[in-house]
Design a protein around this motif. Sequence first.
Motif, PDB file in Angstrom:
ATOM      1  N   ILE A 102      40.807  44.143  28.752  1.00 51.75           N
ATOM      2  CA  ILE A 102      41.473  45.296  28.176  1.00 51.75           C
ATOM      3  C   ILE A 102      41.590  46.367  29.252  1.00 51.75           C
ATOM      4  N   ALA A 103      40.591  46.652  30.220  1.00 52.27           N
ATOM      5  CA  ALA A 103      40.656  47.346  31.364  1.00 52.27           C
ATOM      6  C   ALA A 103      41.855  47.146  32.305  1.00 52.27           C
ATOM      7  N   LYS A 104      42.073  45.459  32.658  1.00 50.53           N
ATOM      8  CA  LYS A 104      43.065  45.403  33.337  1.00 50.53           C
ATOM      9  C   LYS A 104      44.398  45.720  32.976  1.00 50.53           C
ATOM     10  N   ASP A 105      44.745  45.268  31.651  1.00 48.28           N
ATOM     11  CA  ASP A 105      45.876  45.374  30.762  1.00 48.28           C
ATOM     12  C   ASP A 105      46.456  46.778  30.586  1.00 48.28           C
ATOM     13  N   LEU A 114      33.739  50.202  28.548  1.00 50.18           N
ATOM     14  CA  LEU A 114      32.477  49.955  28.119  1.00 50.18           C
ATOM     15  C   LEU A 114      32.009  51.321  27.411  1.00 50.18           C
ATOM     16  N   ARG A 115      32.447  52.661  28.009  1.00 47.63           N
ATOM     17  CA  ARG A 115      31.979  53.795  27.139  1.00 47.63           C
ATOM     18  C   ARG A 115      32.372  53.727  25.873  1.00 47.63           C
ATOM     19  N   ALA A 116      33.965  53.194  25.739  1.00 49.53           N
ATOM     20  CA  ALA A 116      34.595  53.499  24.192  1.00 49.53           C
ATOM     21  C   ALA A 116      33.781  52.393  23.541  1.00 49.53           C
ATOM     22  N   ILE A 117      33.506  51.050  24.004  1.00 43.28           N
ATOM     23  CA  ILE A 117      32.758  49.982  23.082  1.00 43.28           C
ATOM     24  C   ILE A 117      31.531  50.758  22.641  1.00 43.28           C
ATOM     25  N   ASP A 118      30.801  51.245  23.681  1.00 45.13           N
ATOM     26  CA  ASP A 118      29.426  51.717  23.449  1.00 45.13           C
ATOM     27  C   ASP A 118      29.517  52.883  22.129  1.00 45.13           C
ATOM     28  N   GLN A 119      30.501  53.667  22.232  1.00 42.08           N
ATOM     29  CA  GLN A 119      30.836  54.669  21.358  1.00 42.08           C
ATOM     30  C   GLN A 119      30.968  54.149  19.955  1.00 42.08           C
ATOM     31  N   VAL A 120      31.695  52.937  19.888  1.00 41.52           N
ATOM     32  CA  VAL A 120      32.285  52.257  18.637  1.00 41.52           C
ATOM     33  C   VAL A 120      30.918  51.668  17.994  1.00 41.52           C
ATOM     34  N   GLU A 134      30.058  40.825  21.481  1.00 40.04           N
ATOM     35  CA  GLU A 134      29.494  39.780  22.010  1.00 40.04           C
ATOM     36  C   GLU A 134      29.022  40.006  23.498  1.00 40.04           C
ATOM     37  N   PRO A 135      27.839  40.551  23.959  1.00 36.54           N
ATOM     38  CA  PRO A 135      27.388  40.910  25.056  1.00 36.54           C
ATOM     39  C   PRO A 135      27.604  39.740  26.043  1.00 36.54           C
ATOM     40  N   ILE A 136      28.414  39.921  27.164  1.00 33.54           N
ATOM     41  CA  ILE A 136      28.509  38.745  28.092  1.00 33.54           C
ATOM     42  C   ILE A 136      28.306  39.600  29.531  1.00 33.54           C
ATOM     43  N   SER A 137      28.403  38.934  30.484  1.00 36.29           N
ATOM     44  CA  SER A 137      28.332  39.249  31.961  1.00 36.29           C
ATOM     45  C   SER A 137      29.166  38.825  32.600  1.00 36.29           C
ATOM     46  N   TYR A 138      29.456  39.477  34.022  1.00 36.07           N
ATOM     47  CA  TYR A 138      30.320  38.748  35.121  1.00 36.07           C
ATOM     48  C   TYR A 138      29.854  39.098  36.217  1.00 36.07           C
ATOM     49  N   ILE A 139      30.223  38.354  37.402  1.00 37.31           N
ATOM     50  CA  ILE A 139      29.627  38.533  38.878  1.00 37.31           C
ATOM     51  C   ILE A 139      30.742  38.929  39.724  1.00 37.31           C
ATOM     52  N   ASP A 140      30.481  40.059  40.355  1.00 37.10           N
ATOM     53  CA  ASP A 140      31.541  40.615  41.115  1.00 37.10           C
ATOM     54  C   ASP A 140      31.749  39.926  42.638  1.00 37.10           C
ATOM     55  N   GLU A 141      32.509  40.489  43.418  1.00 36.75           N
ATOM     56  CA  GLU A 141      32.919  39.790  44.522  1.00 36.75           C
ATOM     57  C   GLU A 141      31.489  39.721  45.564  1.00 36.75           C
ATOM     58  N   TYR A 146      27.074  42.165  36.216  1.00 38.96           N
ATOM     59  CA  TYR A 146      27.493  43.562  35.432  1.00 38.96           C
ATOM     60  C   TYR A 146      27.626  43.110  34.032  1.00 38.96           C
ATOM     61  N   ARG A 147      27.448  43.930  33.192  1.00 44.45           N
ATOM     62  CA  ARG A 147      27.655  43.752  31.806  1.00 44.45           C
ATOM     63  C   ARG A 147      29.298  43.911  31.298  1.00 44.45           C
ATOM     64  N   ALA A 148      29.506  43.159  30.066  1.00 46.51           N
ATOM     65  CA  ALA A 148      30.607  43.244  29.647  1.00 46.51           C
ATOM     66  C   ALA A 148      30.525  42.756  28.177  1.00 46.51           C
ATOM     67  N   PHE A 149      31.724  42.904  27.570  1.00 46.66           N
ATOM     68  CA  PHE A 149      31.783  42.442  26.034  1.00 46.66           C
ATOM     69  C   PHE A 149      33.013  41.535  25.882  1.00 46.66           C
ATOM     70  N   SER A 150      32.767  40.326  24.951  1.00 50.07           N
ATOM     71  CA  SER A 150      33.707  39.680  24.373  1.00 50.07           C
ATOM     72  C   SER A 150      33.931  40.137  22.921  1.00 50.07           C
TER      73      SER A 150
END
Length: 245
Positions: A102-105, A114-120, A134-141, A146-150
């Motif tokens: 969502i952030a990319k597109d 993430l702020r919008a998701i947390d508010q919802v 669904e809480p997920i995570s990702y690894i940066d370079e 870091y946290r993310a969501f599915s």
Amino acid sequence: MANEVIEAVLSELESVGIKGRVEVGGKHHCVLWSAPNGPQEKTVCASTPGDVRAVLNQRAYIRRKLREYGLLGASEPEEPVISGSASVALREGVARCTSLDIAKDFDKEHKNVLRAIDQVRRDIGPEFDRLNFEPISYIDEKGRSYRAFSLTRDGFVMVCMGFTGPAAAAWKARYIEAFNAMEAELARLSVPANEDVRVAQIKGDLDALTDLVLSLPAPRQIKRGPWVNPVHVFRQRRAERRARA
């Protein structure tokens, strides 16, 4: 059959008083039109437009041409040209996208998504939250986690319905199309699964019938006497008749 791309082109031309003429071809149709004191233009349209991108891109192209001829004011916003595809994938049997997609597109910072998701999630009940975020995570370079969501379709709609702007509207439409396509494919694939369930039910019925037959008492055995050779009986009776003679 209606062609949304051609209808969009004709609508944009008619908005400035230009009447277009449609020429029907094979894989492509053409709209012929002319601006006042300008040469004839030919706008090529696919005979079977693929998705909302074709409509948006062709509409943006016509508006740029009309702006070149001075038929549209420079202050009027151009519709965005959308490229790429919505990032919807199958995850544990459910069509989902991620907050990173969502952030990319939608051209937003991930922290704002993430702020919008947390508010919802704060505003809705725990059951909706559990089913759609669904809480997920990702690894940066740099190897940091870091946290993310599915998100499911419903989760996506709840988060992105507040995003505004022409590009946001186009991406929302494309994500809905992608969710629809994924869910239609899942529905198609579920038909063999239903057949497997029916076969399993039949097999279960046969197994139960087999168990029932095996539980019945064995049939009564008929006891027979010892077997006697008929020749011996004939000889014995003949001897008895001779003795009586």
